[in-house]
Design a protein around this motif. Structure first.
Motif, short mmCIF file in Angstrom:
data_model
loop_
_atom_site.label_atom_id
_atom_site.label_comp_id
_atom_site.label_asym_id
_atom_site.label_seq_id
_atom_site.Cartn_x
_atom_site.Cartn_y
_atom_site.Cartn_z
N ALA B 147 0.89 -1.32 0.10
CA ALA B 147 -0.27 -0.68 -0.18
C ALA B 147 0.78 1.78 0.20
N TRP B 148 2.08 1.01 0.80
CA TRP B 148 3.00 2.60 0.74
C TRP B 148 3.36 2.78 -0.64
N SER B 149 3.66 1.70 -1.51
CA SER B 149 3.86 2.20 -3.08
C SER B 149 2.92 2.61 -4.71
N PRO B 150 3.55 3.57 -4.53
CA PRO B 150 2.52 4.38 -5.04
C PRO B 150 2.08 4.11 -6.59
N ASN B 151 2.63 3.08 -7.06
CA ASN B 151 2.23 2.40 -8.67
C ASN B 151 2.57 4.20 -9.33
N LEU B 152 3.75 4.84 -9.33
CA LEU B 152 3.62 5.92 -9.84
C LEU B 152 3.17 6.16 -11.73
N PRO B 153 3.06 7.24 -12.07
CA PRO B 153 3.00 7.30 -13.19
C PRO B 153 3.89 8.01 -14.00
N ILE B 154 4.08 7.66 -15.62
CA ILE B 154 5.11 8.29 -16.10
C ILE B 154 5.43 9.35 -15.66
N GLY B 155 6.20 9.85 -16.11
CA GLY B 155 6.43 11.46 -16.15
C GLY B 155 6.32 12.17 -14.60
N VAL B 156 6.37 11.81 -14.04
CA VAL B 156 6.56 12.71 -12.44
C VAL B 156 8.18 12.26 -11.57
N ALA B 179 14.81 0.05 -10.75
CA ALA B 179 14.81 0.64 -12.32
C ALA B 179 13.71 0.70 -12.74
N THR B 180 12.87 -0.12 -12.09
CA THR B 180 11.30 -0.17 -12.88
C THR B 180 10.18 1.41 -12.84
N TYR B 181 10.58 2.12 -12.40
CA TYR B 181 10.21 3.62 -12.79
C TYR B 181 10.77 4.18 -13.66
N PHE B 182 12.46 3.84 -13.28
CA PHE B 182 13.20 5.60 -13.31
C PHE B 182 14.39 4.76 -14.29
N GLY B 183 14.13 3.59 -14.69
CA GLY B 183 15.38 3.33 -15.58
C GLY B 183 16.55 2.94 -15.08
N THR B 222 10.11 6.94 -15.25
CA THR B 222 10.07 6.61 -16.70
C THR B 222 9.36 5.53 -17.45
N ALA B 223 8.77 5.48 -16.81
CA ALA B 223 8.05 4.36 -16.94
C ALA B 223 6.81 3.75 -15.09
N THR B 224 5.86 3.14 -16.14
CA THR B 224 4.70 3.07 -14.82
C THR B 224 4.77 1.20 -14.66
N ALA B 225 5.21 1.04 -13.69
CA ALA B 225 5.79 -0.12 -13.36
C ALA B 225 4.45 -0.96 -12.51
N ALA B 226 4.40 -2.19 -12.38
CA ALA B 226 3.10 -2.74 -11.28
C ALA B 226 3.82 -3.40 -10.44
N SER B 227 4.95 -2.88 -10.38
CA SER B 227 6.06 -3.88 -9.43
C SER B 227 7.52 -3.27 -9.06
N GLY B 228 8.38 -3.76 -8.84
CA GLY B 228 9.17 -2.90 -7.83
C GLY B 228 9.72 -2.06 -6.90
N GLY B 376 -3.94 5.72 -22.04
CA GLY B 376 -2.77 6.00 -20.73
C GLY B 376 -3.11 7.59 -20.69
N SER B 377 -4.10 8.69 -21.03
CA SER B 377 -4.19 9.50 -20.88
C SER B 377 -3.82 10.45 -19.82
N LEU B 378 -4.95 9.86 -18.61
CA LEU B 378 -4.94 10.46 -17.60
C LEU B 378 -5.11 9.49 -16.23
#
Lengths: 129, 468
Positions: B147-156, B179-183, B222-228, B376-378
């Motif tokens: 629950a603490w993992s925010p599933n961050l969207p791209i470009g934030v 790496a899964t979110y930021f490369g 750089t990516a929307t990661a489902a895990s990591g 992926g728009s909103l």
């Protein structure tokens, strides 16, 4: 008021009792708080979940059999079909901790309902329409 | 006296009677009324809410249940939660552009507990100790899939801040962005002796604090990661020039750390002390009706009669908090089958979770049509001004944040809209719960207004929402 999220194992007796408890707590005017088992644990067991603001009195009273004595007396006239035995079953099964388990009513206090659901070990049953 | 929108606070004097709210000046209703055959409008304001079905107990603070939501016009159709306090949405007061601390009710991320995972080490009382000589990357990481993992969207842009103190021979610490979110190219090495910083693919700084250092770093997803893990604190083999995965030689080094803060977007850290302490300089708070994505919903107290029109315009200011499951923002019908849905509309948030979207549907005599924001728009969490325009004899259009996103015109078979119950938050009060917040809502039966009027209505909503 504090947000409480409750998971009731998908057992007709527990669901019936939990719905009665919600009416006794003056949280609901109908026995409809738990109707659809839309959440599941890792083993695939199903649960009904509610989440909403509770008062301190409601939090203290949910597991206290004596808290309902007067209310039950008053409510008997309003709800002739009231099932007192199911209330006792539900109160006995109620626990203020996760995870959700078969045979249990598990509750967690958290401002974030979905954090609470995570702590309860549940995920939604996907039924896209 | 100015209100939170910087305008004269006329509410206090005009809302002595709580069920006759009057919107000052630039009113959404005034914009939409000309040419309409039916118009209902709602705004998230305590003056329009009651905690009880009898409408005797006004909402006065955040966190209170909303059992009655009055119309912007006196005598207009109200929304109610008819049977259950747990089904009622609750009032919230958030900065209009959203709350930027990912972690509810605290300024700091906990440095111990189930939210964290350790690789090649142990974490006891805030002390990270390496204990596995074979590991190449001893870390203490914000856990994924919880629950603490925010599933961050791209470009934030994600900001990290943490306090560390070198213990037991440690001289270099590293923050590695997941790496899964930021490369794999975003990390920073901190020399805990000299105060020197070496940042790759991110910004970073360090300053002395309380016998240790305050480390700060920020990078863009750089990516929307489902895990990591979103990020990790690493013991970097005391090698300041090490790469993202430092070579590992020994064991026993220790690092004390704590006071971790995480924030999103280009804003300073928001000091969130409690769920309701959300004020932030330059960001006015606004009220929202929060639907918890579990069981919250409301319905119109009486049926809404749109039989006088084959066209409808729906305007909403909303904040979608999750894309994890299909959610109902508003629906003019209690159920799904087309046979029962002739003359209805609905707005989903999202419609397809994987597409992170919104979508608007209309159903005519012979079929339905939909238009949405696009894949992926909103992505949630995001506030948006949403507009659905439907003509049962023509096309369905979807607008977001003042821009036309899509139009679809399959034959719907004409007909007129029906008279039925309007639901918000959940389909028919039973399924597809919305995990999100509603600030404004208007439903207008009648010919779809011209673009100038549509844009004016959207701007009116956005004045509070700040979505674009």
């Amino acid at each position: 008021m504090r947000r409480v999220t409750v998971a009731v194992a998908n057992d007709p007796v527990l669901i019936r009792g939990a719905n009665h408890v919600h009416v006794l707590l003056s949280k609901a005017e109908a026995f409809n708080t738990y109707e659809s088992a839309d959440w599941r644990d890792a083993e695939g067991n199903l649960y009904c979940v509610s989440s909403g603001p509770w008062t301190d009195v409601q939090i203290a009273g949910v597991t206290d059999p004596s808290a309902f004595e007067q209310v039950i007396s008053d409510i008997s006239e309003q709800y002739p079909e009231f099932d007192f035995e199911s209330v006792q079953v539900a109160q006995a099964a109620f626990q203020w901790e996760g995870p959700a388990m078969p045979g249990r009513i598990a509750a967690i206090e958290s401002e974030d309902a979905h954090y609470a659901i995570y702590e309860l070990g549940l995920s939604p049953v996907v039924r896209e329409e | 006296m100015l209100n939170v929108y910087g305008r004269p606070d006329v509410f206090g004097g005009m809302l002595a009677v709580n069920d006759t709210p009057v919107d000052p000046g630039d009113s959404l209703m005034e914009i939409l009324r000309p040419g309409s055959v039916k118009l209902v409008g709602y705004r998230a304001e305590p003056a329009q809410w009651y905690q009880d079905l009898a409408a005797t107990l006004p909402v006065t603070a955040p966190g209170q249940p909303i059992r009655v939501w009055t119309n912007l016009e006196a005598g207009g159709i109200r929304f109610i939660q008819p049977t259950n306090a747990d089904f009622a949405p609750v009032s919230r007061l958030w900065p209009r552009t959203g709350r930027h601390n990912l972690f509810n009710r605290q300024t700091e991320v906990p440095t111990v507990g189930a939210s964290w995972g350790v690789t090649g080490g142990t974490m006891v009382d805030g002390i990270l100790t390496e204990n596995t000589a074979s590991s190449a990357h001893n870390t203490f990481a914000l856990g994924s899939n919880n629950a603490w993992s925010p599933n961050l969207p791209i470009g934030v842009r994600v900001y990290l801040s943490m306090w560390v103190k070198a213990e037991a021979d440690t001289t270099v610490a590293q923050i590695a962005f997941g790496a899964t979110y930021f490369g794999t190219g975003s990390f920073v090495n901190f020399d805990l002796v000299s105060g020197e910083v070496s940042a790759t693919g991110c910004n970073a700084s360090m300053v002395p604090e309380a016998g240790g250092w305050r480390l700060k770093a920020d990078a863009v997803t750089t990516a929307t990661a489902a895990s990591g893990a979103p990020f990790a604190l690493c013991l970097a083999d005391n090698n300041f020039a090490a790469g993202r995965v430092p070579a590992y030689a020994g064991m026993g080094r220790q690092l004390e750390w704590g006071k971790v803060q995480v924030a999103l977007s280009d804003r300073p850290y928001q000091n969130v002390i409690s769920a309701n302490e959300v004020y932030q300089a330059g960001v006015p708070p606004i009220w929202w009706a929060y639907f918890d994505g579990v069981d919250d919903w409301m319905q119109s107290e009486t049926p809404l009669d749109l039989t006088g029109s084959d066209q409808v315009s729906v305007f909403a200011g909303a904040r979608k908090l999750s894309d994890a499951a299909q959610g109902t923002l508003v629906e003019f019908s209690p159920n799904a089958p087309l046979a029962a849905n002739r003359g209805s509309f609905l707005l989903r948030a999202p419609q397809i979770p994987a597409q992170l979207d919104y979508q608007f549907f209309c159903y005519g005599e012979e079929g339905g049509a939909s238009a949405g924001s696009g894949s992926g728009s909103l992505p949630a969490p995001d506030a948006a001004v949403i507009t659905g325009l439907g003509n049962l004899s023509g096309a369905v259009s979807f607008r977001a944040n003042g821009t036309l996103r899509a139009t679809s015109s399959p034959a719907m078979g004409g007909g007129v809209f029906k008279e039925d119950t309007l639901y918000i938050g959940r389909r028919g009060g039973l399924s597809l719960p919305l995990n999100g917040m509603v600030q404004s809502l208007a439903v207008r039966g009648g010919p779809i207004p011209d673009v100038t009027t549509i844009e004016a209505a959207e701007a009116n909503i956005n004045e509070r929402l700040g979505a674009y």
